[in-house]
Design a protein around this motif. Structure first.
Motif, short mmCIF file in Angstrom:
data_model
loop_
_atom_site.label_atom_id
_atom_site.label_comp_id
_atom_site.label_asym_id
_atom_site.label_seq_id
_atom_site.Cartn_x
_atom_site.Cartn_y
_atom_site.Cartn_z
N PHE A 139 1.01 -1.18 0.26
CA PHE A 139 -0.03 0.04 0.00
C PHE A 139 0.88 1.40 0.05
O PHE A 139 2.21 1.00 -0.06
CB PHE A 139 -0.94 0.08 1.24
N GLU A 140 0.35 2.39 0.02
CA GLU A 140 1.17 3.45 -0.04
C GLU A 140 2.01 3.81 1.16
O GLU A 140 3.27 4.24 0.87
CB GLU A 140 0.19 4.71 -0.16
N ALA A 141 1.73 3.14 2.25
CA ALA A 141 2.21 3.64 3.70
C ALA A 141 2.66 2.20 4.32
O ALA A 141 3.46 2.32 5.36
CB ALA A 141 1.58 4.30 4.61
N GLN A 142 2.68 1.17 3.46
CA GLN A 142 2.90 -0.08 4.32
C GLN A 142 2.90 -1.28 3.16
O GLN A 142 2.48 -1.48 2.05
CB GLN A 142 1.87 -0.60 5.18
N THR A 143 4.06 -2.11 3.70
CA THR A 143 4.41 -3.28 2.69
C THR A 143 4.18 -4.54 3.57
O THR A 143 4.39 -4.48 4.71
CB THR A 143 6.00 -3.48 2.15
N PHE A 144 3.65 -5.61 2.73
CA PHE A 144 3.20 -6.80 3.46
C PHE A 144 4.06 -8.09 2.85
O PHE A 144 4.26 -8.00 1.73
CB PHE A 144 1.91 -7.12 3.45
N ASP A 145 4.65 -8.92 3.62
CA ASP A 145 5.23 -10.08 3.33
C ASP A 145 4.90 -11.17 4.35
O ASP A 145 5.49 -11.30 5.21
CB ASP A 145 6.73 -9.97 3.40
N ILE A 146 3.70 -11.78 3.93
CA ILE A 146 3.24 -12.98 4.95
C ILE A 146 3.42 -14.18 4.33
O ILE A 146 3.19 -14.60 3.13
CB ILE A 146 1.74 -12.35 4.98
N ASN A 147 3.87 -15.06 5.22
CA ASN A 147 3.89 -16.54 4.94
C ASN A 147 3.30 -17.27 6.02
O ASN A 147 3.83 -17.31 7.36
CB ASN A 147 5.23 -16.96 4.63
N ALA A 148 2.52 -18.11 5.87
CA ALA A 148 1.83 -18.92 7.16
C ALA A 148 0.87 -20.00 6.56
O ALA A 148 0.26 -20.00 5.56
CB ALA A 148 0.77 -18.17 7.75
#
Length: 363
Positions: free
Chosen positions: A10-19
């Protein structure tokens, strides 16, 4: 198994999710506001399409950027319960419940869910006539009547006052034991985690910082970020045993040790497993077993670790048995005077106040 692996910006946040989340029981997703809890839920539901990644439930691929698979929201067989019930205001409760109800849900199944959430007496009412807790129970029932393969709950108690939260929480505890579909439960309340969840997934700044059983994560280091100096505690799984023959006390068993608590609310729970929280501030230590003490629970322990909390206090991790430990906060003065080191044998004195009924949850 629910596999969730994605990257998104997103403009203000980056996601890197693994579950890899078990496809059974309740998995709580916990973190501070803005950490990414709701985004994780929205990616699973299909409300957000990530830049890249893969989502699969029990082998069925819901999203895969590599192969171009994106299953539409309405075909994912995921039901979502939001903070507000989102009932249709112009429809009766019965009409709300039947909205989207598939033909495969017969009257018997319908009645089972209505009874489970105790809303039979509300079906002729309109949403504006219901309390916040009643609306949420109807919203949960409507979600279950859609026959989902996965139930997603986004802070369903957040908008309720304390009495309504307790009301709905009681129904959710019963629900968690009765339904046979996995539940992903987003919350910022550790009380809800302790009372409802089997597994705990921690999210911080768009990444997973901890995942496992509630007990393992709670007692580990990854949850320390959310615990203030005076809020350290331990979670134990205990078995409910017989009452005392002479006094109004109940024996609980953990790792071959007995713990005595007030005998209140244990009817029908003998031989059942419960979850017990012990506040670190309610555990003191002594080098010899006290004689003539008013404290009923004095257990032999071994020091596993000593951590400095402040200029004045330290946190002890005390082993009851292999893989079972409790925490204690004592002063730096006491730790030095007792000459505590790793491996020191002590007795933990646990105050009865730690064993109040609200600290117990069916598990």
């Amino acid at each position: 198994m629910l596999t969730v692996s994605f990257k998104h910006s997103f403009e203000a946040q980056t996601f890197d999710i693994n579950a890899n989340i078990p496809a059974k029981g309740v998995t709580a997703v916990f973190g501070r506001s803005g950490s990414g809890k709701t985004t994780l839920l929205n990616v699973i539901a299909g409300l957000v399409t990530p830049d890249e990644g893969r989502v699969a439930l029990s082998g069925r691929v819901l999203f895969d950027s590599a192969t171009g698979i994106t299953v539409p929201i309405w075909k994912r067989e995921c039901a979502v319960v939001f903070q507000d019930s989102r009932l249709f205001p112009h429809l009766s409760i019965k009409q709300n419940l039947n909205y989207g109800r598939p033909n495969t849900v017969n009257e018997s199944k319908y009645q089972e869910i209505i009874n489970l959430l105790d809303i039979e007496h509300l079906v002729e009412a309109k949403p504006h006539q219901l309390s916040g807790g009643e609306k949420q129970r109807v919203g949960i029932a409507r979600a279950l009547l859609s026959q989902p393969k996965l139930l997603l709950m986004d802070e369903p108690l957040a908008s309720l006052d304390i009495p309504r939260k307790r009301e709905v929480l009681n129904y959710l505890q019963n629900l968690a034991q009765r339904i046979d579909i996995p539940v992903i439960y987003v919350t910022h309340s550790l009380e809800e985690v302790m009372n409802l969840a089997d597994n705990l997934l921690l999210v911080e700044q768009g990444e997973i910082t901890g995942f496992g059983s509630v007990e393992d994560v709670w007692n580990g280091e990854s949850l320390a970020l959310w615990k203030g100096q005076g809020q350290h505690s331990s979670l134990l799984n205990v078995k409910v045993c017989e009452p005392h023959t002479d006094h109004c006390m109940r024996r609980l068993e953990v790792a071959n040790h007995s713990l005595w608590v007030p005998d209140d609310g244990f009817n029908g729970l003998v031989n059942k497993c419960m979850r017990l929280r012990i506040n670190a501030s309610d555990v003191s230590v002594t080098t010899s077993q006290a004689v003539g003490s008013s404290i009923r629970n004095i257990l032999p322990v071994t020091v596993l670790s000593i951590a400095q909390l402040s200029e004045h206090s330290v946190l002890l991790e005390l082993e009851l048995a292999a893989g079972v430990s409790i925490k204690s906060t004592i002063t730096v003065w006491a730790a030095r005077e007792l000459d505590l080191t790793h491996g020191t044998t002590l007795y933990a004195q646990i105050k009865g106040v730690s064993f109040t009924q609200q600290n117990l949850a069916s598990h």
